[in-house]
Design a protein around this motif. Structure first.
Motif, PDB file in Angstrom:
ATOM      1  N   PHE B 209     -15.707  10.181 -42.501  1.00 24.01           N
ATOM      2  CA  PHE B 209     -15.066   9.155 -43.319  1.00 24.01           C
ATOM      3  C   PHE B 209     -15.563   9.157 -44.763  1.00 24.01           C
ATOM      4  N   GLY B 210     -16.549  10.008 -45.039  1.00 18.84           N
ATOM      5  CA  GLY B 210     -17.065  10.083 -46.404  1.00 18.84           C
ATOM      6  C   GLY B 210     -18.212   9.107 -46.610  1.00 18.84           C
ATOM      7  N   PRO B 211     -18.835   9.146 -47.806  1.00 19.67           N
ATOM      8  CA  PRO B 211     -20.029   8.350 -48.066  1.00 19.67           C
ATOM      9  C   PRO B 211     -19.761   6.857 -47.919  1.00 19.67           C
ATOM     10  N   SER B 212     -20.836   6.132 -47.823  1.00 17.11           N
ATOM     11  CA  SER B 212     -20.763   4.677 -47.738  1.00 17.11           C
ATOM     12  C   SER B 212     -20.051   4.116 -48.978  1.00 17.11           C
ATOM     13  N   ASP B 213     -19.359   2.982 -48.817  1.00 14.52           N
ATOM     14  CA  ASP B 213     -18.571   2.407 -49.920  1.00 14.52           C
ATOM     15  C   ASP B 213     -19.406   2.217 -51.189  1.00 14.52           C
ATOM     16  N   LYS B 214     -20.684   1.883 -51.016  1.00 19.40           N
ATOM     17  CA  LYS B 214     -21.493   1.630 -52.218  1.00 19.40           C
ATOM     18  C   LYS B 214     -21.721   2.905 -53.029  1.00 19.40           C
ATOM     19  N   ASP B 215     -21.567   4.071 -52.365  1.00 14.82           N
ATOM     20  CA  ASP B 215     -21.723   5.352 -53.081  1.00 14.82           C
ATOM     21  C   ASP B 215     -20.389   6.063 -53.298  1.00 14.82           C
ATOM     22  N   SER B 216     -19.325   5.412 -52.942  1.00 16.50           N
ATOM     23  CA  SER B 216     -18.018   6.061 -53.034  1.00 16.50           C
ATOM     24  C   SER B 216     -17.384   5.674 -54.357  1.00 16.50           C
ATOM     25  N   VAL B 217     -17.439   6.594 -55.321  1.00 15.94           N
ATOM     26  CA  VAL B 217     -17.099   6.232 -56.695  1.00 15.94           C
ATOM     27  C   VAL B 217     -15.624   6.412 -57.040  1.00 15.94           C
ATOM     28  N   HIS B 218     -14.877   7.065 -56.167  1.00 12.68           N
ATOM     29  CA  HIS B 218     -13.520   7.432 -56.564  1.00 12.68           C
ATOM     30  C   HIS B 218     -12.439   6.588 -55.906  1.00 12.68           C
ATOM     31  N   GLY B 267     -17.611  -6.714 -34.624  1.00 14.63           N
ATOM     32  CA  GLY B 267     -17.717  -5.252 -34.564  1.00 14.63           C
ATOM     33  C   GLY B 267     -19.143  -4.857 -34.250  1.00 14.63           C
ATOM     34  N   TYR B 268     -19.374  -3.568 -34.051  1.00 16.32           N
ATOM     35  CA  TYR B 268     -20.720  -3.106 -33.744  1.00 16.32           C
ATOM     36  C   TYR B 268     -21.525  -2.906 -35.024  1.00 16.32           C
ATOM     37  N   ASP B 269     -22.812  -3.241 -34.950  1.00 19.40           N
ATOM     38  CA  ASP B 269     -23.752  -2.760 -35.963  1.00 19.40           C
ATOM     39  C   ASP B 269     -24.177  -1.378 -35.511  1.00 19.40           C
ATOM     40  N   TYR B 270     -24.253  -0.451 -36.434  1.00 17.47           N
ATOM     41  CA  TYR B 270     -24.596   0.926 -36.058  1.00 17.47           C
ATOM     42  C   TYR B 270     -25.433   1.565 -37.149  1.00 17.47           C
ATOM     43  N   SER B 271     -26.093   2.665 -36.818  1.00 16.54           N
ATOM     44  CA  SER B 271     -26.906   3.380 -37.799  1.00 16.54           C
ATOM     45  C   SER B 271     -26.019   4.297 -38.617  1.00 16.54           C
ATOM     46  N   GLU B 272     -26.273   4.329 -39.902  1.00 18.09           N
ATOM     47  CA  GLU B 272     -25.524   5.258 -40.750  1.00 18.09           C
ATOM     48  C   GLU B 272     -25.997   6.677 -40.489  1.00 18.09           C
ATOM     49  N   PRO B 273     -25.116   7.642 -40.670  1.00 20.13           N
ATOM     50  CA  PRO B 273     -25.564   9.027 -40.535  1.00 20.13           C
ATOM     51  C   PRO B 273     -26.558   9.391 -41.643  1.00 20.13           C
ATOM     52  N   ASP B 274     -27.202  10.497 -41.486  1.00 14.26           N
ATOM     53  CA  ASP B 274     -28.142  10.999 -42.490  1.00 14.26           C
ATOM     54  C   ASP B 274     -27.326  11.579 -43.650  1.00 14.26           C
ATOM     55  N   TRP B 275     -27.251  10.809 -44.728  1.00  9.41           N
ATOM     56  CA  TRP B 275     -26.368  11.223 -45.829  1.00  9.41           C
ATOM     57  C   TRP B 275     -26.877  12.464 -46.552  1.00  9.41           C
ATOM     58  N   SER B 276     -28.182  12.723 -46.481  1.00 11.26           N
ATOM     59  CA  SER B 276     -28.659  13.940 -47.148  1.00 11.26           C
ATOM     60  C   SER B 276     -28.108  15.165 -46.408  1.00 11.26           C
ATOM     61  N   GLU B 277     -27.977  15.031 -45.082  1.00 12.45           N
ATOM     62  CA  GLU B 277     -27.362  16.128 -44.317  1.00 12.45           C
ATOM     63  C   GLU B 277     -25.898  16.306 -44.738  1.00 12.45           C
ATOM     64  N   PHE B 278     -25.204  15.186 -44.867  1.00 10.65           N
ATOM     65  CA  PHE B 278     -23.798  15.237 -45.278  1.00 10.65           C
ATOM     66  C   PHE B 278     -23.624  15.974 -46.607  1.00 10.65           C
ATOM     67  N   PHE B 279     -24.426  15.586 -47.603  1.00 11.03           N
ATOM     68  CA  PHE B 279     -24.284  16.217 -48.920  1.00 11.03           C
ATOM     69  C   PHE B 279     -24.667  17.701 -48.875  1.00 11.03           C
ATOM     70  N   ALA B 280     -25.658  18.022 -48.029  1.00 12.64           N
ATOM     71  CA  ALA B 280     -26.039  19.434 -47.886  1.00 12.64           C
ATOM     72  C   ALA B 280     -24.881  20.235 -47.293  1.00 12.64           C
ATOM     73  N   VAL B 281     -24.230  19.675 -46.272  1.00 15.44           N
ATOM     74  CA  VAL B 281     -23.122  20.387 -45.615  1.00 15.44           C
ATOM     75  C   VAL B 281     -21.964  20.583 -46.598  1.00 15.44           C
ATOM     76  N   ILE B 282     -21.650  19.498 -47.337  1.00 17.13           N
ATOM     77  CA  ILE B 282     -20.575  19.567 -48.335  1.00 17.13           C
ATOM     78  C   ILE B 282     -20.869  20.655 -49.372  1.00 17.13           C
ATOM     79  N   GLN B 283     -22.154  20.791 -49.713  1.00 17.82           N
ATOM     80  CA  GLN B 283     -22.515  21.771 -50.744  1.00 17.82           C
ATOM     81  C   GLN B 283     -22.691  23.185 -50.191  1.00 17.82           C
TER      82      GLN B 283
END
Lengths: 94, 325
Positions: B209-218, B267-283
């Motif tokens: 779903f992409g980064p968390s809303d607070k980091d989603s600039v576009h 709704g459920y409270d849940y743990s966010e994924p490891d965003w550093s992994e996400f950015f590494a994969v994207i890159q």
């Protein structure tokens, strides 16, 4: 790349007696291949019983900027619709 | 969601034209290929639809990996049909992108040389048969969350492609869930395999779903243009809310110790994924990025003689026809 296969617009007629309908487009080297590819891309779930293909470059379309001049004249001709006429219920279905 | 982190392009056109364009969108009108549109709208859409198309095409690879090893002939036929659908979805989307004035070959080149991206999820490997279940259930499930609202997006050809795709996507998710059910009800080893697949795919699915809303600039411009319909966190929450009870039904455990029902937010409270992994994969640093792009390059290069040969044949036939007239 100037060797891109031309684009074809695809029209499919379903099973229920409706006209061919535009469903999308695809690239193919010639018309026969376009028909074969259209079968695989657009009728995987019995969506149709007939396929037309037209090379996209061959289509002439109305100008979207001339939309008003083109289609507005129909808008003030309400008398072209059956609901324009008040007919008493006694006249039966008409 | 198959499109992540799409950068919205700024637009510096005549404010009156822009206002009229925005008014059309606000009124729920569809924008069609030949209509006037801001250059930023066109560019952002090419990027978004292109990335979505590339995801469908690259998405064939992790599942294609299991076609020859499907456990039964029926499973093999189903998997083939699903992978064929993904090719079809890619084609619907490429066609929609092409109506914006980019060519198919340009899009392909941009994927092959890394200028355009595809969804991070397809850079993870499919290690066991249970992964075919987890991919259908979770990955296609997450895709559906995003694609259903996009059926109402402002750009006509994109919306129409989405309608076709959504009709077919439900089969994908259900066949995946059916695999998971079979595995979860099977032997202890099969159940463990299903749990392992869930463990490995849960967080990568949340990243779709992409980064968390607070980091989603576009998001803001794209939402005004109605080419993004929900925020990343909205869709992610919806996905978690639907998937957790499904995991329970399977008798499997979502790999998140913090997962709790929150009555207040419904709704459920849940743990966010490891965003550093996400950015590494994207890159480009995910487990399979190199393999995926190599496979696409190889398919493109190996297919060159077929594309050229068929075109040469078609031209020759056309010349003969003209000569005979």
């Amino acid at each position: 790349m100037q060797n891109e296969w031309p684009l074809w617009e695809i029209f499919i007629r379903g099973q229920h007696g409706l006209s061919h309908r535009h469903v999308g487009s695809l690239h193919a080297p010639d018309a026969e291949t376009a028909v074969r590819n259209a079968r695989d891309v657009y009728t995987r779930r019995s969506e149709g019983v007939s396929i037309w293909v037209v090379e996209a470059a061959q289509i002439t379309a109305s100008d979207p900027d001339a939309k008003e001049a083109m289609f507005e004249p129909a808008e003030d001709k309400v008398y072209r619709h059956p609901t324009f006429y008040d007919i008493p219920d006694d006249a039966g279905h008409m | 969601m198959y499109a992540q982190m799409i950068k919205s392009e700024a637009t510096d056109e005549d404010p009156e034209k822009l206002a009229a364009f925005q008014a059309r969108i606000d009124a729920g009108e569809k924008i069609e290929p030949k209509d006037w549109m801001p250059a930023g709208y066109r560019k952002t859409l090419i990027r978004q639809i292109g990335q979505h198309a590339h995801s469908e095409i690259v998405g064939q690879l992790p599942e294609g990996n299991w076609i020859t090893r499907a456990p039964t002939l029926e499973r093999k036929a189903i998997l083939l049909a699903k992978v064929q659908d993904e090719a079809g979805h890619g084609l619907y989307l490429y066609c929609a992108a092409e109506t914006l004035g980019v060519s198919r070959d340009e899009l392909t080149e941009m994927l092959l040389d890394g200028r355009m991206k595809y969804s991070s999820i397809f850079n993870y490997p499919t290690l066991t048969w249970a992964d075919m279940g987890a991919v259908g259930w979770l990955v296609d499930g997450a895709a559906i969350m995003n694609q259903v609202p996009l059926q109402r997006t402002s750009y006509g050809p994109y919306a129409r492609a989405m309608v076709r795709i959504c009709k077919e996507e439900s089969f994908h998710q259900r066949q995946g869930f059916a695999i998971m059910m079979k595995m979860a009800e099977g032997t202890e080893a099969q159940r463990r395999m299903a749990q392992d697949a869930l463990n490995r795919f849960w967080y990568p699915a949340l990243m779709m779903f992409g980064p968390s809303d607070k980091d989603s600039v576009h998001s803001a411009q794209s939402m005004r243009w109605r080419i993004k319909m929900n925020t990343n966190d909205e869709l992610r929450q919806k996905f978690v809310n639907e998937s957790v009870p499904q995991a329970k039904l399977l008798g499997l455990t979502v790999p998140d110790p913090e997962l709790r029902w929150n009555e207040e937010k419904g709704g459920y409270d849940y743990s966010e994924p490891d965003w550093s992994e996400f950015f590494a994969v994207i890159q480009g640093h995910g487990p399979c990025n190199t393999d995926r792009i190599e496979a696409r390059n190889k398919a493109w290069d190996d297919g060159a003689w077929v594309r050229e040969g068929m075109l040469a044949h078609a031209r020759k036939k056309a010349a003969v026809r003209v000569a005979a007239e």
